[in-house]
Design a protein around this motif. Sequence first.
Motif, PDB file in Angstrom:
ATOM      1  N   ARG A   1       0.837  -1.195   0.000  1.00 36.50           N
ATOM      2  CA  ARG A   1       0.000   0.000   0.000  1.00 36.50           C
ATOM      3  C   ARG A   1       0.872   1.245   0.000  1.00 36.50           C
ATOM      4  O   ARG A   1       1.767   1.401   0.823  1.00 36.50           O
TER       5      ARG A   1
ATOM      6  N   THR B   1      -6.862  -4.936  -3.801  1.00 33.05           N
ATOM      7  CA  THR B   1      -8.281  -5.084  -3.477  1.00 33.05           C
ATOM      8  C   THR B   1      -9.121  -4.203  -4.391  1.00 33.05           C
ATOM      9  O   THR B   1      -8.674  -3.148  -4.852  1.00 33.05           O
TER      10      THR B   1
ATOM     11  N   ARG C   1     -11.691  -2.526  -3.484  1.00 32.20           N
ATOM     12  CA  ARG C   1     -11.933  -1.295  -2.736  1.00 32.20           C
ATOM     13  C   ARG C   1     -10.612  -0.820  -2.139  1.00 32.20           C
ATOM     14  O   ARG C   1     -10.025  -1.495  -1.292  1.00 32.20           O
TER      15      ARG C   1
ATOM     16  N   TYR D   1      -7.782   1.103   0.109  1.00 34.66           N
ATOM     17  CA  TYR D   1      -7.718   1.508   1.512  1.00 34.66           C
ATOM     18  C   TYR D   1      -7.581   3.027   1.600  1.00 34.66           C
ATOM     19  O   TYR D   1      -7.165   3.681   0.643  1.00 34.66           O
TER      20      TYR D   1
ATOM     21  N   GLU E   1      -6.294   5.742   9.496  1.00 32.81           N
ATOM     22  CA  GLU E   1      -7.576   5.228   9.024  1.00 32.81           C
ATOM     23  C   GLU E   1      -7.421   3.833   8.421  1.00 32.81           C
ATOM     24  O   GLU E   1      -8.285   2.970   8.598  1.00 32.81           O
ATOM     25  N   THR E   2      -6.326   3.614   7.733  1.00 35.41           N
ATOM     26  CA  THR E   2      -6.076   2.288   7.159  1.00 35.41           C
ATOM     27  C   THR E   2      -5.892   1.249   8.253  1.00 35.41           C
ATOM     28  O   THR E   2      -6.394   0.127   8.139  1.00 35.41           O
ATOM     29  N   THR E   3      -5.197   1.619   9.322  1.00 32.74           N
ATOM     30  CA  THR E   3      -5.008   0.653  10.414  1.00 32.74           C
ATOM     31  C   THR E   3      -6.346   0.265  11.044  1.00 32.74           C
ATOM     32  O   THR E   3      -6.528  -0.883  11.457  1.00 32.74           O
TER      33      THR E   3
ATOM     34  N   VAL F   1      -9.295   0.179   9.458  1.00 37.01           N
ATOM     35  CA  VAL F   1      -9.957  -0.723   8.520  1.00 37.01           C
ATOM     36  C   VAL F   1      -9.320  -2.106   8.592  1.00 37.01           C
ATOM     37  O   VAL F   1     -10.020  -3.135   8.613  1.00 37.01           O
ATOM     38  N   ALA F   2      -7.997  -2.136   8.646  1.00 39.94           N
ATOM     39  CA  ALA F   2      -7.274  -3.410   8.692  1.00 39.94           C
ATOM     40  C   ALA F   2      -7.626  -4.204   9.947  1.00 39.94           C
ATOM     41  O   ALA F   2      -7.791  -5.433   9.897  1.00 39.94           O
TER      42      ALA F   2
ATOM     43  N   GLU G   1     -11.163  -5.641   9.537  1.00 38.11           N
ATOM     44  CA  GLU G   1     -11.135  -6.794   8.622  1.00 38.11           C
ATOM     45  C   GLU G   1     -10.576  -8.032   9.317  1.00 38.11           C
ATOM     46  O   GLU G   1     -11.086  -9.138   9.140  1.00 38.11           O
TER      47      GLU G   1
ATOM     48  N   TRP H   1       0.462  -6.280   9.331  1.00 37.14           N
ATOM     49  CA  TRP H   1      -0.654  -5.472   9.838  1.00 37.14           C
ATOM     50  C   TRP H   1      -1.228  -6.145  11.075  1.00 37.14           C
ATOM     51  O   TRP H   1      -1.781  -7.237  10.992  1.00 37.14           O
TER      52      TRP H   1
ATOM     53  N   PRO I   1      -2.069  -8.882   5.755  1.00 33.01           N
ATOM     54  CA  PRO I   1      -3.336  -8.254   5.383  1.00 33.01           C
ATOM     55  C   PRO I   1      -4.320  -9.319   4.904  1.00 33.01           C
ATOM     56  O   PRO I   1      -3.929 -10.325   4.310  1.00 33.01           O
TER      57      PRO I   1
END
Length: 207
Positions: A40, A75, A77, A79, A85-87, A89-90, A93, A122, A127
């Motif tokens: 990413r 992906t 969608r 990130y 913010e990514t952390t 979402v991760a 998930e 992650w 991930p």
Amino acid sequence: MKEWSVLLLSLTAAAFVLFAGAGTASAADGGKILIAYFSRADENYQVGYVEKGNTQVLAEAVAEATGGELFRIETERPYPKEYRETTEVAKREQNEGARPKLKSTPPDIGFYDVIFLGYPNWWGDMPMAVYTFLESYGSGAFAGKRIIPFCTAAGSGLSGTVGTIGKLCPGATVNNAFTMLGAEAQEFSDGTRAKVREWLVGTGLVK
């Protein structure tokens, strides 16, 4: 002038060989190689906003040195661009055991003998998109193949990901795993290059 041009081209070629090694893997010695990786870009820990993710930098170095084929695990969608913010979402998930849909269909794994598998760490794991990638192949698809994991992290290294890969890919040989700090990979200094080369020589796929 013509002589200087020839000399410059020769020196450039020599510099490439110095990194790639006198010989790279082929069907005769190491088997057909795939470098599959998740990475990413955007805002990353300790390095700020980058155009290439830390793991992608390493993946491209592996491809250059081995002659292997690259496949980016992406992906559908994207990130968030922001790191925090990514952390979030991760983490969500991971807690849900999500399997994000991939943007591209994974290649036919039967064509390859060696798979380099790259990913960032992650929350102490791969991930979830990497799970999607591995599980997209049927049971036993990796049997008899060699998987070489490589991971970028902020300090937690490979965590338990090597064992996880072994469970997800029964019958595969998982070895020569490699980890590097994300900031070090992003910088890719002479010292970084030397570490990567030492690892690749240790795999037996680069001379």
